[in-house]
Motif scaffolding. Structure first.
Motif, PDB file in Angstrom:
ATOM      1  N   SER A 233       5.513   2.523   9.010  1.00  0.00           N
ATOM      2  CA  SER A 233       6.188   3.641   8.350  1.00  0.00           C
ATOM      3  C   SER A 233       6.555   3.235   6.925  1.00  0.00           C
ATOM      4  CB  SER A 233       7.457   4.023   9.108  1.00  0.00           C
ATOM      5  OG  SER A 233       8.406   2.970   9.017  1.00  0.00           O
ATOM      6  N   TYR A 234       7.003   4.225   6.164  1.00  0.00           N
ATOM      7  CA  TYR A 234       7.473   3.969   4.797  1.00  0.00           C
ATOM      8  C   TYR A 234       8.646   2.994   4.831  1.00  0.00           C
ATOM      9  CZ  TYR A 234       9.714   4.773   0.304  1.00  0.00           C
ATOM     10  OH  TYR A 234      10.294   4.593  -0.924  1.00  0.00           O
ATOM     11  N   GLU A 235       9.561   3.228   5.749  1.00  0.00           N
ATOM     12  CA  GLU A 235      10.750   2.383   5.845  1.00  0.00           C
ATOM     13  C   GLU A 235      10.389   0.940   6.193  1.00  0.00           C
ATOM     14  OE1 GLU A 235      10.396   5.395   7.261  1.00  0.00           O
ATOM     15  OE2 GLU A 235      11.855   6.555   6.118  1.00  0.00           O
ATOM     16  N   ALA A 236       9.430   0.773   7.104  1.00  0.00           N
ATOM     17  CA  ALA A 236       8.991  -0.574   7.473  1.00  0.00           C
ATOM     18  C   ALA A 236       8.327  -1.269   6.291  1.00  0.00           C
ATOM     19  CB  ALA A 236       8.024  -0.505   8.654  1.00  0.00           C
ATOM     20  N   ALA A 237       7.532  -0.516   5.526  1.00  0.00           N
ATOM     21  CA  ALA A 237       6.878  -1.079   4.348  1.00  0.00           C
ATOM     22  C   ALA A 237       7.908  -1.496   3.313  1.00  0.00           C
ATOM     23  CB  ALA A 237       5.903  -0.063   3.750  1.00  0.00           C
ATOM     24  N   LEU A 238       8.909  -0.652   3.107  1.00  0.00           N
ATOM     25  CA  LEU A 238       9.950  -0.957   2.127  1.00  0.00           C
ATOM     26  C   LEU A 238      10.740  -2.195   2.534  1.00  0.00           C
ATOM     27  CD1 LEU A 238      11.081   0.100  -0.511  1.00  0.00           C
ATOM     28  CD2 LEU A 238      12.662   1.513   0.810  1.00  0.00           C
ATOM     29  N   GLN A 239      11.061  -2.306   3.818  1.00  0.00           N
ATOM     30  CA  GLN A 239      11.797  -3.476   4.307  1.00  0.00           C
ATOM     31  C   GLN A 239      10.973  -4.757   4.124  1.00  0.00           C
ATOM     32  OE1 GLN A 239      12.858  -3.309   8.450  1.00  0.00           O
ATOM     33  NE2 GLN A 239      14.242  -5.055   8.293  1.00  0.00           N
ATOM     34  N   GLU A 240       9.692  -4.700   4.478  1.00  0.00           N
ATOM     35  CA  GLU A 240       8.833  -5.878   4.315  1.00  0.00           C
ATOM     36  C   GLU A 240       8.679  -6.238   2.845  1.00  0.00           C
ATOM     37  OE1 GLU A 240       4.343  -7.521   5.359  1.00  0.00           O
ATOM     38  OE2 GLU A 240       4.968  -5.589   6.194  1.00  0.00           O
ATOM     39  N   LEU A 241       8.560  -5.218   2.001  1.00  0.00           N
ATOM     40  CA  LEU A 241       8.429  -5.438   0.559  1.00  0.00           C
ATOM     41  C   LEU A 241       9.678  -6.134   0.008  1.00  0.00           C
ATOM     42  CD1 LEU A 241       6.770  -5.016  -2.009  1.00  0.00           C
ATOM     43  CD2 LEU A 241       7.738  -2.729  -2.163  1.00  0.00           C
ATOM     44  N   GLU A 242      10.842  -5.690   0.426  1.00  0.00           N
ATOM     45  CA  GLU A 242      12.088  -6.317  -0.026  1.00  0.00           C
ATOM     46  C   GLU A 242      12.168  -7.783   0.409  1.00  0.00           C
ATOM     47  OE1 GLU A 242      15.076  -3.668   1.483  1.00  0.00           O
ATOM     48  OE2 GLU A 242      14.872  -2.305  -0.219  1.00  0.00           O
ATOM     49  N   GLN A 243      11.742  -8.066   1.637  1.00  0.00           N
ATOM     50  CA  GLN A 243      11.743  -9.447   2.128  1.00  0.00           C
ATOM     51  C   GLN A 243      10.786 -10.311   1.313  1.00  0.00           C
ATOM     52  OE1 GLN A 243      10.782  -9.007   6.278  1.00  0.00           O
ATOM     53  NE2 GLN A 243      12.876  -8.545   6.872  1.00  0.00           N
ATOM     54  N   LEU A 244       9.597  -9.786   1.040  1.00  0.00           N
ATOM     55  CA  LEU A 244       8.618 -10.544   0.258  1.00  0.00           C
ATOM     56  C   LEU A 244       9.122 -10.822  -1.147  1.00  0.00           C
ATOM     57  CD1 LEU A 244       5.278  -8.837   1.313  1.00  0.00           C
ATOM     58  CD2 LEU A 244       5.866 -11.242   1.596  1.00  0.00           C
ATOM     59  N   ILE A 245       9.739  -9.834  -1.759  1.00  0.00           N
ATOM     60  CA  ILE A 245      10.273 -10.029  -3.110  1.00  0.00           C
ATOM     61  C   ILE A 245      11.324 -11.131  -3.108  1.00  0.00           C
ATOM     62  CG2 ILE A 245      11.665  -8.946  -4.925  1.00  0.00           C
ATOM     63  CD1 ILE A 245      10.115  -6.328  -4.270  1.00  0.00           C
ATOM     64  N   GLY A 246      12.183 -11.127  -2.100  1.00  0.00           N
ATOM     65  CA  GLY A 246      13.195 -12.176  -1.991  1.00  0.00           C
ATOM     66  C   GLY A 246      12.582 -13.556  -1.858  1.00  0.00           C
ATOM     67  N   GLN A 247      11.535 -13.667  -1.047  1.00  0.00           N
ATOM     68  CA  GLN A 247      10.867 -14.957  -0.867  1.00  0.00           C
ATOM     69  C   GLN A 247      10.180 -15.408  -2.150  1.00  0.00           C
ATOM     70  OE1 GLN A 247       8.236 -14.163   2.403  1.00  0.00           O
ATOM     71  NE2 GLN A 247       9.820 -14.452   3.959  1.00  0.00           N
TER      72      GLN A 247
ATOM     73  N   GLU B 225       0.006 -21.052  -2.853  1.00  0.00           N
ATOM     74  CA  GLU B 225      -0.913 -20.235  -2.058  1.00  0.00           C
ATOM     75  C   GLU B 225      -0.162 -19.152  -1.280  1.00  0.00           C
ATOM     76  OE1 GLU B 225      -4.089 -20.844   1.510  1.00  0.00           O
ATOM     77  OE2 GLU B 225      -4.109 -22.313  -0.106  1.00  0.00           O
ATOM     78  N   GLN B 226       0.982 -19.506  -0.707  1.00  0.00           N
ATOM     79  CA  GLN B 226       1.781 -18.512   0.022  1.00  0.00           C
ATOM     80  C   GLN B 226       2.373 -17.475  -0.932  1.00  0.00           C
ATOM     81  OE1 GLN B 226       4.694 -20.603   2.353  1.00  0.00           O
ATOM     82  NE2 GLN B 226       3.236 -21.092   3.967  1.00  0.00           N
ATOM     83  N   MET B 227       2.720 -17.912  -2.127  1.00  0.00           N
ATOM     84  CA  MET B 227       3.246 -16.987  -3.126  1.00  0.00           C
ATOM     85  C   MET B 227       2.173 -15.966  -3.514  1.00  0.00           C
ATOM     86  SD  MET B 227       5.179 -17.702  -6.753  1.00  0.00           S
ATOM     87  CE  MET B 227       6.255 -18.878  -5.982  1.00  0.00           C
ATOM     88  N   LEU B 228       0.939 -16.436  -3.685  1.00  0.00           N
ATOM     89  CA  LEU B 228      -0.160 -15.535  -4.029  1.00  0.00           C
ATOM     90  C   LEU B 228      -0.416 -14.549  -2.892  1.00  0.00           C
ATOM     91  CD1 LEU B 228      -2.430 -14.600  -5.871  1.00  0.00           C
ATOM     92  CD2 LEU B 228      -3.856 -16.406  -4.911  1.00  0.00           C
ATOM     93  N   THR B 229      -0.426 -15.035  -1.664  1.00  0.00           N
ATOM     94  CA  THR B 229      -0.613 -14.160  -0.505  1.00  0.00           C
ATOM     95  C   THR B 229       0.520 -13.140  -0.427  1.00  0.00           C
ATOM     96  OG1 THR B 229      -1.754 -15.917   0.694  1.00  0.00           O
ATOM     97  CG2 THR B 229      -0.880 -14.102   2.007  1.00  0.00           C
ATOM     98  N   GLY B 230       1.737 -13.577  -0.662  1.00  0.00           N
ATOM     99  CA  GLY B 230       2.892 -12.672  -0.659  1.00  0.00           C
ATOM    100  C   GLY B 230       2.787 -11.628  -1.743  1.00  0.00           C
ATOM    101  N   TYR B 231       2.320 -12.035  -2.918  1.00  0.00           N
ATOM    102  CA  TYR B 231       2.150 -11.100  -4.031  1.00  0.00           C
ATOM    103  C   TYR B 231       1.090 -10.053  -3.691  1.00  0.00           C
ATOM    104  CZ  TYR B 231       1.068  -9.289  -8.650  1.00  0.00           C
ATOM    105  OH  TYR B 231       0.844  -8.463  -9.708  1.00  0.00           O
ATOM    106  N   GLN B 232      -0.004 -10.478  -3.082  1.00  0.00           N
ATOM    107  CA  GLN B 232      -1.059  -9.541  -2.698  1.00  0.00           C
ATOM    108  C   GLN B 232      -0.550  -8.551  -1.652  1.00  0.00           C
ATOM    109  OE1 GLN B 232      -3.998 -12.433  -1.552  1.00  0.00           O
ATOM    110  NE2 GLN B 232      -4.989 -12.407  -3.551  1.00  0.00           N
ATOM    111  N   ARG B 233       0.196  -9.045  -0.679  1.00  0.00           N
ATOM    112  CA  ARG B 233       0.756  -8.159   0.352  1.00  0.00           C
ATOM    113  C   ARG B 233       1.750  -7.188  -0.282  1.00  0.00           C
ATOM    114  NH1 ARG B 233       0.120  -5.249   4.887  1.00  0.00           N
ATOM    115  NH2 ARG B 233       2.012  -5.174   6.129  1.00  0.00           N
TER     116      ARG B 233
END
Length: 79
Positions: free
Chosen positions: A15-29, A38-46
């Motif tokens: 859902s939109y909400e799930a995507a937003l939550q995952e996006l916020e977590q990735l930005i924090g990481q 390599e993990q940073m690049l994968t996180g950026y792509q996601r």
């Protein structure tokens, strides 16, 4: 010479909400600076994929929103 395998597509969010939550977590990481490159690049792509998904969901909703304008339904605009 064998071709390199294309990166597999990451799962679409539920859902939109799930995507937003995952996006916020990735930005924090990513902002923490604690991830290996390599993990940073994968996180950026996601994160880019999730951002595109969120934008497409918002665009779809915006198309559905209508406002009453002088007795006629018209597409909603922010103006």
């Amino acid at each position: 010479m064998p071709k390199a395998a294309a990166p597999k597509a990451l799962a679409e969010p539920a859902s939109y909400e799930a995507a937003l939550q995952e996006l916020e977590q990735l930005i924090g990481q990513i902002e923490s600076g604690q991830l290996p490159l390599e993990q940073m690049l994968t996180g950026y792509q996601r994160a880019a994929q999730l951002l595109g998904y969120c934008r497409s969901q918002l665009d779809a909703v915006q198309e559905q929103v209508k406002v009453l304008d002088e007795g006629m339904l018209a597409p909603w605009s922010q103006e």
